[in-house]
Structure formats: C-alpha cells, structure tokens
Design an enzyme around this catalytic site. Structure first.
Site, short mmCIF file in Angstrom:
data_model
loop_
_atom_site.label_atom_id
_atom_site.label_comp_id
_atom_site.label_asym_id
_atom_site.label_seq_id
_atom_site.Cartn_x
_atom_site.Cartn_y
_atom_site.Cartn_z
CB THR A 62 38.96 37.44 41.18
OG1 THR A 62 38.28 36.19 41.16
CG2 THR A 62 39.64 37.63 42.52
CE LYS A 66 35.40 37.86 37.79
NZ LYS A 66 35.29 36.66 36.98
CG ASP A 102 36.18 35.88 33.32
OD1 ASP A 102 37.39 35.64 33.47
OD2 ASP A 102 35.47 36.33 34.23
N GLY A 130 27.40 35.05 36.47
CA GLY A 130 28.34 35.97 35.84
C GLY A 130 29.18 35.32 34.76
#
Ligand code: NDP
Length: 275
Positions: A62, A66, A102, A130
């Site tokens: 996290t 990343k 994600d 992101g």
C-alpha cells in the site's frame, strides 16, 4: 508450516488487511499468518529482502510503495504493467511475481456486490492518479458506452488517454470542460484523494442527475463531500471503497492460496454507515 504474509506501507497503523486476511484464513481453513509491516521510507527493498529471507510467501503493498514494488518485482502481470503500479507480490524462490488487483476489486464491487451493470452505461471517473489508472482497463473491459476521465491536472488525464488509446471509448476533460459533458452519467466514481482532506472535486451538481451509482474510493469516512453531494441529487445508490478494499484482498487471497473466500461478512464488519 504456517505460511507468512503481510501488508507493507508507511504509515500502516490504519490498515484493515490483517483483519481481512485473518478472517479469510479462518473461514477457509488456510494455515497462514498475516502481519502489518511499516517499512522505512526510502528502504522498501531492504525491508522486503528481510521478509523474504525469513521465508515469507507474499505481500500486499500500500501507499507509498506501489511504485517501489513495481521496480522490485522480477515478473509483472498485465494488470500491474497497465496500472504502472503493484499492490500484491508473491514470492517463489528467486521469483518476485507482481500483480495489481485494485481495478478488478473495484469492478467486482460495483458489478457483483452493488449489482450495477457497467456494460452500455455512461461512466464518469474523477481523478487520474494511481487508483484511477489501475481502474481504467478493468472499466473499459466492462464495455461502458463512454468513460469520461476528468482530472484537475489535465495533462495527466491526457497522458493516460494516449496510453490507453484504442482500448475503448475513453474521453478526457478538465473540470472546466465538464460543464459541456456533464449530464447523463449512470455511474460517477470519485477516484481523487480530495475526500481524504474533506474536499470536493469541483464538479457541476448536474453530473449526478439520473445517476444510478455514486462511488467514493476512499473508505471508512462515512458521508464524504462527494457522497453528500450525490445524496442531495438523489443518486439511487451510494458506496464507498470498503468493498473495493475487501475485493482486492480476496483476489490476492485466491492468487496466493487457490481458494476464494466469501467477502460479504467482512465488508459488513468494516462498513462505516453512510449517514
Ligand atoms: P493519487 O495521489 O495517486 O492521486 C490523487 C488524485 O486526486 C489526482 O488525480 C489528483 O489530481 C486528485 N485530487 C486530489 N485532490 C483533489 C481536489 N481537491 N480536487 C480534484 N482532484 C483532486 O491517489 P490514489 O489514486 O492512490 O488514491 C485516490 C483515492 O483512492 C484515495 O481516496 C484513496 O484512499 C483511494 N483508494 C482506495 C482504495 C480502496 O481499496 N478502496 C485503493 C487505493 C486508493 P491532480 O493529478 O491534479 O493532483
């Protein structure tokens, strides 16, 4: 032997991942431990080297690591390459295999948990950081009739559109230009970090008119300014990113352990009411 996993970030005190993976492991009878690691800023690789040397099997990654994980990996999945970031690693001998779940977690939350179809729908995504980047291709794979990407720094959204050219009906705009594109969205997604500071992206109120879903990627904050504005415009469904969080964790769990955990109970336990 108990297999070791962890989430790595900085800061990491807020993380829900040990609870999520611990619950998945109990429910599926998997023999694993899962901890939280706060790596020093600037020494992601050193801390992960140490964890691997201790025999670890995998990591969730996290903020702010990343991109470090992207560089650290020896093998990148298509989703990691397309997202330009990594949120999950698997260790197999010298191999460091990287994934990004994600985007797929977000799509699964919208289409399965919330029951909102994306195919043929008009979708507005706010933000080009992101999280938005990771969601672009999974969104386009759902075949929306149009995906409008809006960002405060227009050049970032333009760069993303160039990168994803030919992958689907992607249109880019700044907030000022949104007035002309504003009405008739079925799904409005806030992938900006504005809510983390209690701010509202500068969208015209009519972006919510007729929308079936307003989705806030931030989670655990109750009604953010974005969700409050959507509620004022009577959007049919409001959701925050808790489901995305749990669904990306479930994808990691399947990848690591070969077993799909059920997510509904964990989402329910972590949900902060939107009121
Ligand atoms: P980034 O820092 O990469 O990107 C932030 C984005 O927000 C940029 O597009 C930035 O615009 C925009 N932004 C910030 N403030 C404002 C503002 N006041 N008005 C308009 N735009 C703004 O963040 P991430 O993409 O990593 O995260 C975005 C959100 O997603 C966060 O809320 C994060 O918590 C959430 N998230 C949730 C996950 C989940 O599992 N539920 C997983 C990952 C993220 P600009 O480019 O102009 O600076």
């Amino acid at each position: 032997m108990t297999d070791r996993y962890a989430v790595i970030g900085n800061p990491i005190g807020f993380t829900k991942s040990p609870f999520i993976h611990g619950t998945f492991a109990d429910a599926t009878g998997q023999d694993l431990s899962y901890e939280a690691i706060e790596a020093p800023l600037g020494d992601f690789a050193g801390r992960v080297d140490q964890f691997r040397a201790e025999g670890a099997k995998g990591l969730n990654v996290t903020a702010p690591f990343k991109l470090d994980a992207f560089v650290y990996a020896t093998e990148l999945s298509d989703s990691a390459k397309q997202a330009g970031a990594v949120n999950c690693l698997k260790f197999e001998g010298d191999r460091i295999i990287a994934e990004n779940f994600d985007g797929v977690g977000l799509v699964r939350d919208i289409t399965v948990n919330l029951g909102v179809t994306m195919k043929g729908r008009r979708v507005l995504m706010l933000g080009a950081g992101g999280a938005a980047r990771g969601a672009l291709l999974p969104f386009l794979r759902q075949q929306p009739s149009e995906l409008v990407l809006v960002n405060r720094t227009l050049s970032k959204a333009v760069a993303l559109a160039e990168e994803f050219a030919g992958r689907g009906p992607l249109i880019v705009s700044g907030y000022a230009g949104l007035a002309d594109l504003a009405e008739g969205y079925d799904i409005v997604v806030n992938a900006t970090s504005a809510s983390l500071r209690g701010e509202m992206p500068p969208v015209p109120g009519n972006v919510f008119q007729g929308a079936k879903l307003a989705y806030e990627l931030a989670y655990g904050k109750g009604l953010t300014p974005f969700l409050r504005a959507a509620r004022a415009e009577r959007v049919a469904k409001l959701a925050d990113g808790v489901g995305m969080l749990v669904e990306q964790a479930a994808e990691a769990f399947v990848w690591w352990r070969g077993v799909r955990p059920s997510t509904a109970e964990v989402i329910a336990k972590l949900t902060v009411p939107l009121s």
